[in-house]
Design a protein around this motif. Structure first.
Motif, PDB file in Angstrom:
ATOM      1  N   ASN A 187      11.423  18.924 -20.195  1.00 14.54           N
ATOM      2  CA  ASN A 187      11.781  20.327 -20.321  1.00 14.54           C
ATOM      3  C   ASN A 187      12.638  20.764 -19.136  1.00 14.54           C
ATOM      4  O   ASN A 187      12.338  21.743 -18.479  1.00 14.54           O
ATOM      5  N   PHE A 188      13.698  19.983 -18.872  1.00 13.85           N
ATOM      6  CA  PHE A 188      14.624  20.395 -17.819  1.00 13.85           C
ATOM      7  C   PHE A 188      15.411  21.591 -18.314  1.00 13.85           C
ATOM      8  O   PHE A 188      15.873  21.619 -19.456  1.00 13.85           O
ATOM      9  N   ILE A 189      15.558  22.567 -17.450  1.00 15.75           N
ATOM     10  CA  ILE A 189      16.361  23.730 -17.823  1.00 15.75           C
ATOM     11  C   ILE A 189      17.447  23.947 -16.779  1.00 15.75           C
ATOM     12  O   ILE A 189      17.296  23.602 -15.605  1.00 15.75           O
ATOM     13  N   ILE A 190      18.520  24.485 -17.267  1.00 16.74           N
ATOM     14  CA  ILE A 190      19.587  24.872 -16.351  1.00 16.74           C
ATOM     15  C   ILE A 190      19.179  26.227 -15.802  1.00 16.74           C
ATOM     16  O   ILE A 190      18.745  27.102 -16.556  1.00 16.74           O
ATOM     17  N   PRO A 191      19.286  26.422 -14.480  1.00 22.92           N
ATOM     18  CA  PRO A 191      18.804  27.674 -13.873  1.00 22.92           C
ATOM     19  C   PRO A 191      19.310  28.918 -14.596  1.00 22.92           C
ATOM     20  O   PRO A 191      20.453  28.981 -15.046  1.00 22.92           O
ATOM     21  N   ASP A 192      18.406  29.893 -14.711  1.00 21.19           N
ATOM     22  CA  ASP A 192      18.731  31.125 -15.433  1.00 21.19           C
ATOM     23  C   ASP A 192      19.804  31.942 -14.722  1.00 21.19           C
ATOM     24  O   ASP A 192      20.469  32.755 -15.343  1.00 21.19           O
ATOM     25  N   GLY A 193      19.966  31.726 -13.429  1.00 23.51           N
ATOM     26  CA  GLY A 193      20.947  32.496 -12.664  1.00 23.51           C
ATOM     27  C   GLY A 193      22.379  32.177 -13.059  1.00 23.51           C
ATOM     28  O   GLY A 193      23.282  32.969 -12.825  1.00 23.51           O
ATOM     29  N   LEU A 194      22.592  31.009 -13.670  1.00 25.87           N
ATOM     30  CA  LEU A 194      23.941  30.645 -14.087  1.00 25.87           C
ATOM     31  C   LEU A 194      24.235  31.232 -15.459  1.00 25.87           C
ATOM     32  O   LEU A 194      23.460  31.048 -16.395  1.00 25.87           O
ATOM     33  N   PRO A 195      25.339  31.930 -15.589  1.00 25.24           N
ATOM     34  CA  PRO A 195      25.690  32.415 -16.932  1.00 25.24           C
ATOM     35  C   PRO A 195      25.918  31.230 -17.875  1.00 25.24           C
ATOM     36  O   PRO A 195      26.407  30.183 -17.460  1.00 25.24           O
ATOM     37  N   LYS A 196      25.533  31.391 -19.120  1.00 28.97           N
ATOM     38  CA  LYS A 196      25.664  30.306 -20.101  1.00 28.97           C
ATOM     39  C   LYS A 196      27.107  29.826 -20.226  1.00 28.97           C
ATOM     40  O   LYS A 196      27.364  28.640 -20.342  1.00 28.97           O
ATOM     41  N   ILE A 197      28.045  30.751 -20.193  1.00 34.20           N
ATOM     42  CA  ILE A 197      29.446  30.353 -20.347  1.00 34.20           C
ATOM     43  C   ILE A 197      29.882  29.465 -19.188  1.00 34.20           C
ATOM     44  O   ILE A 197      30.650  28.528 -19.373  1.00 34.20           O
ATOM     45  N   LEU A 198      29.347  29.729 -18.003  1.00 36.49           N
ATOM     46  CA  LEU A 198      29.703  28.924 -16.833  1.00 36.49           C
ATOM     47  C   LEU A 198      29.159  27.510 -16.971  1.00 36.49           C
ATOM     48  O   LEU A 198      29.888  26.538 -16.780  1.00 36.49           O
ATOM     49  N   SER A 199      27.892  27.389 -17.349  1.00 33.83           N
ATOM     50  CA  SER A 199      27.307  26.051 -17.457  1.00 33.83           C
ATOM     51  C   SER A 199      27.842  25.286 -18.667  1.00 33.83           C
ATOM     52  O   SER A 199      27.887  24.073 -18.663  1.00 33.83           O
ATOM     53  N   ASN A 200      28.282  25.996 -19.692  1.00 39.46           N
ATOM     54  CA  ASN A 200      28.770  25.321 -20.896  1.00 39.46           C
ATOM     55  C   ASN A 200      30.248  24.944 -20.816  1.00 39.46           C
ATOM     56  O   ASN A 200      30.640  23.904 -21.326  1.00 39.46           O
ATOM     57  N   PHE A 201      31.070  25.782 -20.206  1.00 37.14           N
ATOM     58  CA  PHE A 201      32.506  25.565 -20.268  1.00 37.14           C
ATOM     59  C   PHE A 201      33.161  25.193 -18.942  1.00 37.14           C
ATOM     60  O   PHE A 201      34.322  24.798 -18.937  1.00 37.14           O
ATOM     61  N   LEU A 202      32.448  25.297 -17.833  1.00 34.97           N
ATOM     62  CA  LEU A 202      33.040  24.952 -16.542  1.00 34.97           C
ATOM     63  C   LEU A 202      33.474  23.491 -16.468  1.00 34.97           C
ATOM     64  O   LEU A 202      34.602  23.208 -16.031  1.00 34.97           O
ATOM     65  N   PRO A 203      32.641  22.542 -16.901  1.00 36.56           N
ATOM     66  CA  PRO A 203      33.110  21.143 -16.854  1.00 36.56           C
ATOM     67  C   PRO A 203      34.378  20.919 -17.677  1.00 36.56           C
ATOM     68  O   PRO A 203      35.305  20.256 -17.228  1.00 36.56           O
ATOM     69  N   LEU A 204      34.425  21.516 -18.844  1.00 30.31           N
ATOM     70  CA  LEU A 204      35.597  21.381 -19.700  1.00 30.31           C
ATOM     71  C   LEU A 204      36.820  22.025 -19.049  1.00 30.31           C
ATOM     72  O   LEU A 204      37.913  21.456 -19.071  1.00 30.31           O
ATOM     73  N   ALA A 205      36.634  23.192 -18.463  1.00 29.28           N
ATOM     74  CA  ALA A 205      37.740  23.877 -17.790  1.00 29.28           C
ATOM     75  C   ALA A 205      38.269  23.031 -16.630  1.00 29.28           C
ATOM     76  O   ALA A 205      39.485  22.908 -16.448  1.00 29.28           O
ATOM     77  N   PHE A 206      37.384  22.461 -15.829  1.00 24.61           N
ATOM     78  CA  PHE A 206      37.810  21.591 -14.727  1.00 24.61           C
ATOM     79  C   PHE A 206      38.625  20.409 -15.250  1.00 24.61           C
ATOM     80  O   PHE A 206      39.661  20.052 -14.693  1.00 24.61           O
ATOM     81  N   MET A 207      38.142  19.799 -16.318  1.00 23.51           N
ATOM     82  CA  MET A 207      38.826  18.630 -16.861  1.00 23.51           C
ATOM     83  C   MET A 207      40.198  19.005 -17.428  1.00 23.51           C
ATOM     84  O   MET A 207      41.188  18.280 -17.221  1.00 23.51           O
ATOM     85  N   ILE A 208      40.302  20.119 -18.085  1.00 22.03           N
ATOM     86  CA  ILE A 208      41.585  20.547 -18.664  1.00 22.03           C
ATOM     87  C   ILE A 208      42.577  20.928 -17.564  1.00 22.03           C
ATOM     88  O   ILE A 208      43.728  20.484 -17.571  1.00 22.03           O
ATOM     89  N   ILE A 209      42.133  21.747 -16.610  1.00 22.19           N
ATOM     90  CA  ILE A 209      43.023  22.165 -15.515  1.00 22.19           C
ATOM     91  C   ILE A 209      43.473  20.951 -14.706  1.00 22.19           C
ATOM     92  O   ILE A 209      44.655  20.810 -14.375  1.00 22.19           O
TER      93      ILE A 209
END
Length: 151
Positions: free
Chosen positions: A115-137
């Motif tokens: 039951n690993f969770i991504i910390p609640d303090g991170l907005p969902k959009i940040l945890s979901n799309f940041l890796p993709l954004a880094f890779m695209i940029i």
């Protein structure tokens, strides 16, 4: 007068052997020989040192030799390229690393029942799309540099 002739003339005017000039420049005698025969050209750093040693401007050394001018321009592009390429490549790797971590967490939660969770303090959009954004940029930036600095 082409660079190789100018180099030999300036060296001989001072009464230096190829070995003595090589020692002053911290290069091998063979390098000096190749420069004087036109088989190779020195780097821009060595050209600056030669200019200082001979008391002539870099322009005087480069102006008459089109091939050397092209090499200096090409070298200057190569000097600028790796720093930015490394930056954009790092963005791609960071994005890939974050994506792998995210997929590992999801896989462990689904298949192993953790039951690993991504910390609640991170907005969902940040945890979901940041890796993709880094890779695209990073990919776009790296590709633009490749196209800009290619011969």
């Amino acid at each position: 007068m082409i660079f190789s002739e100018r180099l030999k003339k300036e060296r001989e005017k001072r009464g230096w052997s190829q070995t003595e000039l090589a020692e002053k420049l911290h290069v091998s005698r063979q390098s000096v020989s190749k420069w004087e025969t036109g088989k190779n050209y020195p780097s821009i750093e060595v050209i600056i040192s030669l200019s200082d040693l001979f008391g002539i401007t870099i322009d005087e050394m480069l102006r008459s030799d089109d091939e050397l001018k092209k090499k200096v321009i090409q070298d200057s592009k190569k000097l600028a390229y790796p720093r930015w390429k490394a930056f954009f490549d790092s963005l791609v790797l960071l994005g890939a690393f974050l994506l792998v971590i995210k997929l590992m967490i999801l896989g462990l939660n689904y298949f192993v029942g953790t039951n690993f969770i991504i910390p609640d303090g991170l907005p969902k959009i940040l945890s979901n799309f940041l890796p993709l954004a880094f890779m695209i940029i990073g990919g776009i930036g790296s590709d633009q540099l490749k196209n800009k600095y290619i011969d």
